[in-house]
Design a protein around this motif. Structure first.
Motif, PDB file in Angstrom:
ATOM      1  N   GLU A 171      23.417  46.747  95.480  1.00  0.00           N
ATOM      2  CA  GLU A 171      22.608  46.368  94.319  1.00  0.00           C
ATOM      3  C   GLU A 171      23.443  45.840  93.145  1.00  0.00           C
ATOM      4  OE1 GLU A 171      19.968  45.070  93.552  1.00  0.00           O
ATOM      5  OE2 GLU A 171      18.508  46.705  93.534  1.00  0.00           O
ATOM      6  N   GLU A 172      22.935  44.801  92.552  1.00  0.00           N
ATOM      7  CA  GLU A 172      23.590  44.211  91.392  1.00  0.00           C
ATOM      8  C   GLU A 172      22.516  43.845  90.389  1.00  0.00           C
ATOM      9  OE1 GLU A 172      26.517  41.075  92.271  1.00  0.00           O
ATOM     10  OE2 GLU A 172      26.270  41.607  94.381  1.00  0.00           O
ATOM     11  N   THR A 173      22.885  43.879  89.113  1.00  0.00           N
ATOM     12  CA  THR A 173      21.963  43.401  88.085  1.00  0.00           C
ATOM     13  C   THR A 173      22.362  41.974  87.728  1.00  0.00           C
ATOM     14  OG1 THR A 173      21.806  45.647  87.245  1.00  0.00           O
ATOM     15  CG2 THR A 173      21.012  43.902  85.792  1.00  0.00           C
ATOM     16  N   LEU A 174      21.405  41.092  87.801  1.00  0.00           N
ATOM     17  CA  LEU A 174      21.685  39.672  87.521  1.00  0.00           C
ATOM     18  C   LEU A 174      21.747  39.436  86.013  1.00  0.00           C
ATOM     19  CD1 LEU A 174      19.269  38.187  90.199  1.00  0.00           C
ATOM     20  CD2 LEU A 174      21.744  38.509  90.389  1.00  0.00           C
ATOM     21  N   LEU A 175      22.239  38.264  85.619  1.00  0.00           N
ATOM     22  CA  LEU A 175      22.346  37.949  84.184  1.00  0.00           C
ATOM     23  C   LEU A 175      20.974  38.021  83.507  1.00  0.00           C
ATOM     24  CD1 LEU A 175      24.882  34.981  84.274  1.00  0.00           C
ATOM     25  CD2 LEU A 175      25.275  37.325  83.460  1.00  0.00           C
ATOM     26  N   SER A 176      19.924  37.754  84.293  1.00  0.00           N
ATOM     27  CA  SER A 176      18.558  37.811  83.744  1.00  0.00           C
ATOM     28  C   SER A 176      18.133  39.255  83.454  1.00  0.00           C
ATOM     29  CB  SER A 176      17.583  37.222  84.766  1.00  0.00           C
ATOM     30  OG  SER A 176      17.621  38.019  85.948  1.00  0.00           O
ATOM     31  N   GLY A 177      18.920  40.219  83.922  1.00  0.00           N
ATOM     32  CA  GLY A 177      18.563  41.631  83.747  1.00  0.00           C
ATOM     33  C   GLY A 177      17.806  42.182  84.937  1.00  0.00           C
ATOM     34  N   GLU A 178      17.409  41.307  85.871  1.00  0.00           N
ATOM     35  CA  GLU A 178      16.667  41.771  87.051  1.00  0.00           C
ATOM     36  C   GLU A 178      17.609  42.284  88.131  1.00  0.00           C
ATOM     37  OE1 GLU A 178      12.938  39.198  88.231  1.00  0.00           O
ATOM     38  OE2 GLU A 178      14.538  37.917  87.491  1.00  0.00           O
ATOM     39  N   LYS A 179      17.101  43.178  88.980  1.00  0.00           N
ATOM     40  CA  LYS A 179      17.874  43.652  90.132  1.00  0.00           C
ATOM     41  C   LYS A 179      17.835  42.574  91.222  1.00  0.00           C
ATOM     42  CE  LYS A 179      18.646  47.919  88.682  1.00  0.00           C
ATOM     43  NZ  LYS A 179      19.952  48.142  88.059  1.00  0.00           N
ATOM     44  N   LEU A 180      19.002  42.400  91.863  1.00  0.00           N
ATOM     45  CA  LEU A 180      19.077  41.381  92.922  1.00  0.00           C
ATOM     46  C   LEU A 180      18.039  41.645  94.019  1.00  0.00           C
ATOM     47  CD1 LEU A 180      20.462  38.936  94.239  1.00  0.00           C
ATOM     48  CD2 LEU A 180      22.208  40.476  95.143  1.00  0.00           C
ATOM     49  N   THR A 181      17.896  42.915  94.399  1.00  0.00           N
ATOM     50  CA  THR A 181      16.933  43.257  95.457  1.00  0.00           C
ATOM     51  C   THR A 181      15.522  42.813  95.087  1.00  0.00           C
ATOM     52  OG1 THR A 181      18.252  45.213  95.887  1.00  0.00           O
ATOM     53  CG2 THR A 181      16.074  45.172  96.856  1.00  0.00           C
TER      54      THR A 181
END
Ligand SMILES: NC(=O)C1=CN([C@@H]2O[C@H](COP(=O)(O)OP(=O)(O)OC[C@H]3O[C@@H](n4cnc5c(N)ncnc54)[C@H](O)[C@@H]3O)[C@@H](O)[C@H]2O)C=CC1
Ligand SMILES: O=C(CO)COP(=O)(O)O
Length: 334
Positions: free
Chosen positions: A70-80
């Motif tokens: 799991e990673e948090t994208l620059l948009s703040g959303e979770k990649l999953t």
């Protein structure tokens, strides 16, 4: 073209055999369930290939689970969440639909829970930790396949990733390697791959079925170590090829590096495992992967940039080729 077993051996499971295999496993309770452990560039493409086949073949459950680190994208959303909403791995394989039957799951344990076919495809350095977390969490009848190109080097000597999986999880592990630059397969450009299996031809045939498409031709050979060592050692030669490019030494020199590199790959492989077969080096996992990686692989690119930059620290250069979080970049640079 039918899925193929090794040349010169008992080749090609017939359509009749496949049909009977399918009818045996047709019952929903007997359908194989697949989890892809890893969701990088190649992991995502592997999930796409597999998902197209699980939908088509009645011997597999439609759904393919894909474990996501799991990673948090620059948009703040979770990649999953983004993968499950858009059906795209926007970070590691942007612009490619994975198939609606691919379900991203950030929980490793839940991702493997019901699956009897486990596809390992993460960078090699994470494999030991992943296996430790999976001990006691997988089905007893599970079969594994490793798409990981690399090995663990321990005090006792090198340990192949397929052995690591087998030893830690107590399951059989095949391998799939080949001339497989993921971005090309993602857009369905033709390529070949090699499955290396240990003993059971039927198991090999299941893996071939799972991956085989009209643009991804898979052949199985009974030589796990040979196939895996090809996929691992060609990366060393690719770095040398990148240096040759960066120093503008020319195509003849690069060809010499590739020829000598292949010869050394063979000698080194046989030193580690005398059982490795000469013929394996002529499969996709051998000479073909060496060629494609020395022409277009990421390792070659990093080495070329390193040489062109007069030996600038390697990790700074590799930032431009691999996905790495801003925070990690910042820490590395400090
Ligand atoms: N990309 C390609 O064209 C090909 C890659 N391979 C092999 O496939 C394997 C996987 O490579 P890619 O899918 O390309 O990965 P990648 O290099 O695109 O991505 C790295 C992956 O590692 C994950 N990750 C980061 N930190 C982690 C951690 N602490 N624990 C677990 N996972 C973590 C990331 O989330 C990401 O999914 C490698 O062994 C590579 O050599 C093989 C054939 C082709
Ligand atoms: O293994 C690969 C192609 O078969 C990809 O190699 P790189 O990791 O060097 O891009």
């Amino acid at each position: 073209m039918a899925p193929a077993l090794e040349e010169g051996g008992e080749r090609e499971t017939s359509v009749a055999q496949n049909n009977s295999l399918n009818s045996v496993v047709n019952d929903a309770t007997h359908r194989s369930k697949v989890t892809v452990i890893g969701s990088g560039n190649w992991g995502s493409v592997a999930a796409k290939l597999i998902a197209s086949n699980t939908l088509r073949l009645s011997s597999f459950h439609d759904e393919v689970r894909m474990w996501v680190y799991e990673e948090t994208l620059l948009s703040g959303e979770k990649l999953t969440d983004v993968i499950n909403r858009t059906n795209e791995n926007v970070k590691y394989l942007p612009g490619i639909k994975l198939g609606k039957n691919v379900v991203a799951d950030p929980d490793l344990e839940s991702a493997v829970k019901d699956s009897n076919m486990l596809v390992f495809v993460t960078p090699h350095q994470f494999m030991e930790g992943i296996c430790k977390r999976l001990v006691g969490k997988i089905r007893e009848d599970a079969e594994a396949i490793s798409l990981v190109k690399g090995m663990e080097v321990k005090m006792e000597g090198p340990c192949m990733i397929s052995s690591l999986i087998s030893q830690q999880l107590g399951i059989n592990c095949s391998v799939l390697m080949g001339a497989n630059i993921a971005n090309e397969i993602a857009v369905e450009k033709f390529s070949e791959a090699t499955v290396g299996y240990r003993l059971n031809r039927e198991v090999a045939e299941r893996w071939v079925q799972l991956f085989y498409t009209h643009y991804f031709i898979v052949t199985a050979v009974q030589d796990v170590e040979g196939v895996e060592l090809c996929g691992t050692l060609k990366n060393v030669v690719a770095i040398a090829a990148g240096f040759v490019d960066g120093l503008e030494m020319g195509n003849n020199t690069k060809a010499a590096i590739m020829r000598l590199g292949l010869r050394e790959m063979k000698a080194f492989s046989k030193l580690l495992f005398p059982s490795v077969k000469d013929s394996t080096f002529f499969e996709s996992c051998g000479v073909a992967d060496l060629i494609t990686t020395c022409l277009g692989g990421r390792n070659r690119k990093v080495a070329e940039a390193y040489a062109r930059n007069g030996g600038k620290r390697l990790f700074c250069i590799s930032f431009s080729f691999v996905h790495i979080s801003r925070e990690r970049k910042r820490k590395c640079l400090i």
